[in-house]
Enzyme design. Sequence first.
Site, PDB file in Angstrom:
ATOM      1  N   ARG A 226      25.624  -3.014   9.544  1.00 11.57           N
ATOM      2  CA  ARG A 226      25.962  -4.587   9.221  1.00 11.57           C
ATOM      3  C   ARG A 226      24.404  -5.187   9.121  1.00 11.57           C
ATOM      4  NH1 ARG A 226      30.098  -3.256   7.638  1.00 11.57           N
ATOM      5  NH2 ARG A 226      32.152  -4.033   8.633  1.00 11.57           N
ATOM      6  N   HIS A 274      25.899  -2.851  -0.573  1.00 15.75           N
ATOM      7  CA  HIS A 274      27.180  -2.455   0.450  1.00 15.75           C
ATOM      8  C   HIS A 274      28.072  -1.599   0.032  1.00 15.75           C
ATOM      9  CE1 HIS A 274      29.457  -4.117   4.346  1.00 15.75           C
ATOM     10  NE2 HIS A 274      29.737  -3.156   4.060  1.00 15.75           N
TER      11      HIS A 274
END
Length: 311
Positions: A226, A274
Site C-alpha cells: 500500500r 497498482h
Amino acid sequence: MAMALLFRSSVDSEARWKPQLNQLMPGLEVRVWPGVGDPADIGYALVWRPEPGLLASLPNLKLILSLGAGVDHILCDPHLPHHVPIVRLVDPYMTAAMSEYVVLQVLRLHRHDLDYRAQQSEGIWRELEQKNATERSVGILGFGALGQDAGRKLKGLGFDVALWSRSEKRADGLLGYAGGAGLEALLRRSEIVVCLLPLTAETEGILSRRTFARLPRGAVVVNAARGRHLVEQDLLAALASGHVSAAVLDVFRDEPLPSGHPFWRHPHIVVTPHIAAATNPSTAAPIILDTIRRFEEGRPLLNRVDPARGY
Ligand code: NAP
Ligand code: GLV
C-alpha cells in the site's frame, strides 16, 4: 426471503462481475451500488473502497466480503458495523500474480536491468559486475499468503530470502524474522527489500528514513502493498544520498499517482499503476460464493479479518 448481495466497486468492473456471480449462484440477487433498493434486503456486501457509512446503512447486513486481499479500504470506515464479520480475498491465482510481479522486479534489479536500459539510452556498451542469485539477499516484509509464495519462488531461483512477520513463523524452510528486533536483523541483511504487508496502524509509514538507514548502502526497495507504507519524502532523500539506489512502486498514497509527482520522472524509480495482483472475477467469484455458502451453512469462515489487529 433470500438476501441480496450489494456489489460496490468501480463502475467498469460491474460488467465483468455480474455475469460471473449470476452464473455461479443464480439464486442470489446482485444489486450494484448505487442501486441499493430497499437497504433491508441486503445480506451480503462485496466491496472495494465502500463510501464511509454505506455498510452501516444496511440494517440486515450479515457478511462483508472484500474484493481485494487487503481490507484497509473497509476498516478505515469510521461507521463500520463491528458486529458484521469481514472476509478478505485469498485467491491462489492472485497470489501467483503477485509472485510474478515480485520475481520480475527482483530479477530486473538483480540483473541491473535499469542500469542497462539507462546505458542503452546513452549508447553505452559496458558490462556490470554480476552476482549469483545465491549471493543476493532479499528481505520480504510480510510472511502471509503473498509473502510466503513470493519467498518460496525467489528461493527456488536461488536467492537468499528472509521474511518478516508479527508472530514467529516457519514454512517451507524459509528463514523468518519476527517483531521489532527481527525487523532490524532482516533489514541489515537485505539488498532488496519487498513490502507485502497489510496496511495497519503499526505498519503505516514503515518504509521510512529509519528503515532505509538500516539497509545496506545501495539497497533497493519494492513496494507492492500500500502507498501509505511509504514515507515518500524519505525515499526521495534516501535516493538522493545514494543510500537507496532504486525503488519499484506499484502503490501510492494518492492513486492514480498525480501528474507532476516527482516519482513519475525519477530516473531511479519504476512506477506501475497498482497492477501487481489485480482481482480477477473469473477466479475470485467462485471463492467469494464459496464463502457465502459456508456462511449460510454455518461452517467456519476462511480468511476472516480481525478488525482489532487490522488484517
Ligand atoms: P496476510 O496473509 O494477512 O499476511 C500479512 C503478513 O504481514 C503476515 O505475515 C503478518 O504477520 C504480517 N504483519 C502484519 N502486521 C505486521 C506487523 N506489525 N509487523 C510484522 N509483520 C506484520 O496478507 P497477504 O494476503 O499476504 O496480503 C498482504 C497485503 O498485500 C494486502 O494487505 C494488500 O495491502 C497488499 N496487496 C497488494 C496488491 C497489489 O496489487 N499491489 C494485491 C494484493 C494485496 P503474522 O503472520 O504474524 O500475522
Ligand atoms: C489489492 O490491492 C488488494 O488488496 O487485493
